[in-house]
Scaffold this motif. Structure first.
Motif, PDB file in Angstrom:
ATOM      1  N   TYR A 144     155.556 -25.561   6.388  1.00 18.54           N
ATOM      2  CA  TYR A 144     156.365 -26.087   6.897  1.00 18.54           C
ATOM      3  C   TYR A 144     157.899 -26.823   6.890  1.00 18.54           C
ATOM      4  O   TYR A 144     157.323 -27.746   6.794  1.00 18.54           O
ATOM      5  CB  TYR A 144     156.461 -25.730   8.430  1.00 18.54           C
ATOM      6  CG  TYR A 144     157.433 -25.887  10.019  1.00 18.54           C
ATOM      7  CD1 TYR A 144     156.685 -24.316  11.032  1.00 18.54           C
ATOM      8  CD2 TYR A 144     158.283 -26.986   9.631  1.00 18.54           C
ATOM      9  CE1 TYR A 144     158.150 -24.197  11.546  1.00 18.54           C
ATOM     10  CE2 TYR A 144     159.051 -26.531  11.395  1.00 18.54           C
ATOM     11  CZ  TYR A 144     158.752 -25.425  12.085  1.00 18.54           C
ATOM     12  OH  TYR A 144     159.658 -25.429  12.924  1.00 18.54           O
ATOM     13  N   VAL A 153     159.166 -21.942   6.677  1.00 20.50           N
ATOM     14  CA  VAL A 153     157.971 -21.523   5.687  1.00 20.50           C
ATOM     15  C   VAL A 153     158.384 -21.162   4.507  1.00 20.50           C
ATOM     16  O   VAL A 153     158.645 -20.174   4.171  1.00 20.50           O
ATOM     17  CB  VAL A 153     157.370 -20.863   6.461  1.00 20.50           C
ATOM     18  CG1 VAL A 153     155.647 -21.022   5.615  1.00 20.50           C
ATOM     19  CG2 VAL A 153     157.137 -21.163   8.149  1.00 20.50           C
ATOM     20  N   ARG A 183     154.422 -26.830  13.451  1.00 23.76           N
ATOM     21  CA  ARG A 183     152.365 -26.796  12.922  1.00 23.76           C
ATOM     22  C   ARG A 183     152.197 -25.186  12.442  1.00 23.76           C
ATOM     23  O   ARG A 183     152.819 -23.806  13.596  1.00 23.76           O
ATOM     24  CB  ARG A 183     151.330 -26.825  13.914  1.00 23.76           C
ATOM     25  CG  ARG A 183     149.989 -27.338  13.705  1.00 23.76           C
ATOM     26  CD  ARG A 183     149.801 -28.659  12.975  1.00 23.76           C
ATOM     27  NE  ARG A 183     150.004 -29.499  13.781  1.00 23.76           N
ATOM     28  CZ  ARG A 183     149.878 -31.626  13.222  1.00 23.76           C
ATOM     29  NH1 ARG A 183     149.344 -31.058  12.110  1.00 23.76           N
ATOM     30  NH2 ARG A 183     149.933 -31.915  13.685  1.00 23.76           N
ATOM     31  N   ILE A 184     151.697 -24.665  11.736  1.00 25.82           N
ATOM     32  CA  ILE A 184     151.179 -23.697  10.840  1.00 25.82           C
ATOM     33  C   ILE A 184     149.704 -23.255  10.548  1.00 25.82           C
ATOM     34  O   ILE A 184     148.996 -24.429  10.277  1.00 25.82           O
ATOM     35  CB  ILE A 184     152.003 -23.176  10.663  1.00 25.82           C
ATOM     36  CG1 ILE A 184     151.571 -23.413   8.553  1.00 25.82           C
ATOM     37  CG2 ILE A 184     153.458 -23.090  10.312  1.00 25.82           C
ATOM     38  CD1 ILE A 184     152.798 -24.037   7.449  1.00 25.82           C
ATOM     39  N   LEU A 192     149.011 -15.917  10.060  1.00 29.10           N
ATOM     40  CA  LEU A 192     149.663 -17.449   9.874  1.00 29.10           C
ATOM     41  C   LEU A 192     150.116 -17.229  11.386  1.00 29.10           C
ATOM     42  O   LEU A 192     151.531 -16.277  11.412  1.00 29.10           O
ATOM     43  CB  LEU A 192     150.439 -17.160   8.740  1.00 29.10           C
ATOM     44  CG  LEU A 192     150.859 -18.945   9.047  1.00 29.10           C
ATOM     45  CD1 LEU A 192     150.685 -19.778   8.110  1.00 29.10           C
ATOM     46  CD2 LEU A 192     152.149 -18.398   7.722  1.00 29.10           C
ATOM     47  N   TYR A 193     150.166 -18.313  11.793  1.00 35.02           N
ATOM     48  CA  TYR A 193     150.760 -18.610  13.514  1.00 35.02           C
ATOM     49  C   TYR A 193     151.854 -19.684  13.130  1.00 35.02           C
ATOM     50  O   TYR A 193     151.089 -20.572  12.646  1.00 35.02           O
ATOM     51  CB  TYR A 193     149.941 -19.088  14.095  1.00 35.02           C
ATOM     52  CG  TYR A 193     148.704 -17.997  15.109  1.00 35.02           C
ATOM     53  CD1 TYR A 193     149.161 -17.355  16.436  1.00 35.02           C
ATOM     54  CD2 TYR A 193     148.353 -16.741  14.295  1.00 35.02           C
ATOM     55  CE1 TYR A 193     148.605 -15.836  16.874  1.00 35.02           C
ATOM     56  CE2 TYR A 193     146.996 -15.686  14.576  1.00 35.02           C
ATOM     57  CZ  TYR A 193     147.634 -15.433  16.061  1.00 35.02           C
ATOM     58  OH  TYR A 193     147.030 -14.270  16.092  1.00 35.02           O
ATOM     59  N   VAL A 194     152.836 -19.715  13.439  1.00 32.35           N
ATOM     60  CA  VAL A 194     153.837 -21.071  13.336  1.00 32.35           C
ATOM     61  C   VAL A 194     154.472 -21.438  14.656  1.00 32.35           C
ATOM     62  O   VAL A 194     154.772 -21.045  15.259  1.00 32.35           O
ATOM     63  CB  VAL A 194     155.322 -20.109  12.528  1.00 32.35           C
ATOM     64  CG1 VAL A 194     156.148 -21.315  12.428  1.00 32.35           C
ATOM     65  CG2 VAL A 194     154.946 -19.756  11.347  1.00 32.35           C
ATOM     66  N   THR A 196     157.522 -23.295  16.781  1.00 25.94           N
ATOM     67  CA  THR A 196     158.765 -24.223  16.690  1.00 25.94           C
ATOM     68  C   THR A 196     158.969 -25.105  17.920  1.00 25.94           C
ATOM     69  O   THR A 196     158.289 -24.376  19.083  1.00 25.94           O
ATOM     70  CB  THR A 196     159.646 -22.859  16.091  1.00 25.94           C
ATOM     71  OG1 THR A 196     159.597 -21.749  17.739  1.00 25.94           O
ATOM     72  CG2 THR A 196     159.121 -21.728  15.086  1.00 25.94           C
TER      73      THR A 196
END
Length: 390
Positions: A144, A153, A183-184, A192-194, A196
């Motif tokens: 990120y 990303v 944080r990813i 995949l969790y991102v 924001t």
């Protein structure tokens, strides 16, 4: 192939995430650990719940430093061979950490080339990193980053001890000097969790058309993951101010740590489609006059902003571990069978600002210090990656 620094990056002003926006003065760290039961703001000490079966329950101890003399290490992720990749927020350097004898070797992989170029930002830069699971010897690696136009990303293949060309996966995440998230992590479901931030515009956290102030869930190609609340949207949860930590427990439940504004920092149990209230609510709905508790998901634990300023989050040994920047400590959080959380601080003031926390494949913890981010007091060997056991 190795990384080539295509262009010098702009120097980034350094500061702790979201702390520039707060008005609460910072007290001296408390002299000794205490235990507090949540959700309440660090009340007087109370007994914690008994350890679960298979849970050691012992306090953490620093077994040594994996790396020293770093500059704001932000992201950590492990490869299948047991080595690790790390990012430095302000220098934009990628590092490869490999076992060597009783210690670890740190290899500088160079500066990440970001395509459109980085832009000046206090909290932005080279942030989270994640390795695609089951990628074998040549997995895809995701990071990120903050560019002049957005947060985004990007990914590349790890091969031969270096990276292929970095390519965009998701662009257009709003950016600002503060509240960039970053944080990813890959979840147990392989998606995949991102995380924001609200990019300094709190109203975006409630805007379902915006990527800001959200936890996003996507396939590795950047498209919405199946099972999202809205099948055409990346948004998994909303109403977030600045999520800085993601972790899954043994049951596959997602947890997130989040910066509050001036009163309450939060640990949240993340539900698909959940609205966590920002900017209408900070902390619990009951602590916000006029807020409708039925509209928002309450945090499981809250702390005063002086005790926390939470960043990285990990699950290990049957417990959650949360790094505190302003609080200069590591929080241990036990979740009882009735869902209540009891938190205990460790290392209060001993190592300064503690940012990223990850569980290793061996079941230990690695914790990064963040004393070179402009708000700490660096020791001669800072910043460090500390190895914790119990």
């Amino acid at each position: 192939m190795t990384i080539v620094a295509l262009a010098a990056t702009a120097a980034l002003a350094a500061a702790c995430s979201s702390e520039q926006q707060r008005t609460t003065p910072t007290p001296e760290p408390s002299a000794s650990p205490s235990v507090s039961e949540s959700p309440s703001v660090s009340a007087s000490p109370t007994p914690g719940p008994s350890a679960r079966p298979g849970q050691d329950g012992g306090p953490p101890e620093v077994a040594g430093a994996v790396a020293r003399n770093l500059r704001v290490p932000w992201g950590l992720a492990f490869l299948d061979d047991g080595s690790a990749l790390a990012t430095e927020r302000d220098s934009w350097r990628l590092l490869h950490l490999t076992p060597r004898g009783e210690g670890w070797r740190t290899r500088d992989l160079g500066v990440l080339a970001t395509g459109p170029g980085s832009g000046p930002s206090v909290e932005g830069g080279l942030l989270g990193i994640a390795v695609e699971p089951d990628g074998g010897e040549d997995p895809r690696v995701f990071v990120y980053v903050t560019t002049a136009e957005d947060n985004r990303v990007v990914s590349a293949t790890w091969e031969g001890g270096g990276f292929s060309e970095w390519e965009p996966v998701l662009t257009g995440i709003p950016r600002y000097d503060y509240h960039d998230g970053g944080r990813i992590a890959f979840g147990p479901d392989g998606h995949l969790y991102v995380a924001t931030g609200d990019a300094g515009q709190p109203e975006l956290a409630q805007d379902q058309e915006s990527l800001a102030g959200k936890i996003l869930r996507m396939r590795p190609d950047g498209t919405p993951a199946p099972g999202n609340p809205d099948g055409d949207s990346l948004v998994y949860s909303s109403g977030h101010r600045n999520v800085q930590g993601l972790a899954w427990d043994d049951d596959g439940q997602l947890w997130a740590s989040e910066f509050g504004e001036n009163s309450y920092d939060e640990l949240n149990r993340i539900e698909a489609g959940g609205n966590y209230g920002w900017p209408e609510v900070e902390g619990r709905a009951a602590d916000n006059p006029g807020a409708d508790a039925d509209d928002y998901v309450d945090p499981v634990a809250v702390w005063s902003t002086d005790e926390a300023s939470p960043s990285g989050l990990a699950w290990a040994d049957g417990r959650l571990w949360l790094g505190a920047l302003r609080g200069t400590r590591l929080w241990e959080v036990r979740i009882a069978d009735d869902g209540k959380a009891t938190s205990t601080p460790h290392f209060v003031g001993e190592y300064g600002r503690m940012r990223t926390v990850v569980a290793t494949p061996e079941g230990e913890l690695w914790v990064t210090t963040s004393n070179h981010d402009g708000r700490g007091e660096p020791a001669q060997v800072d910043d460090r990656i500390l190895r914790l056991t119990w």
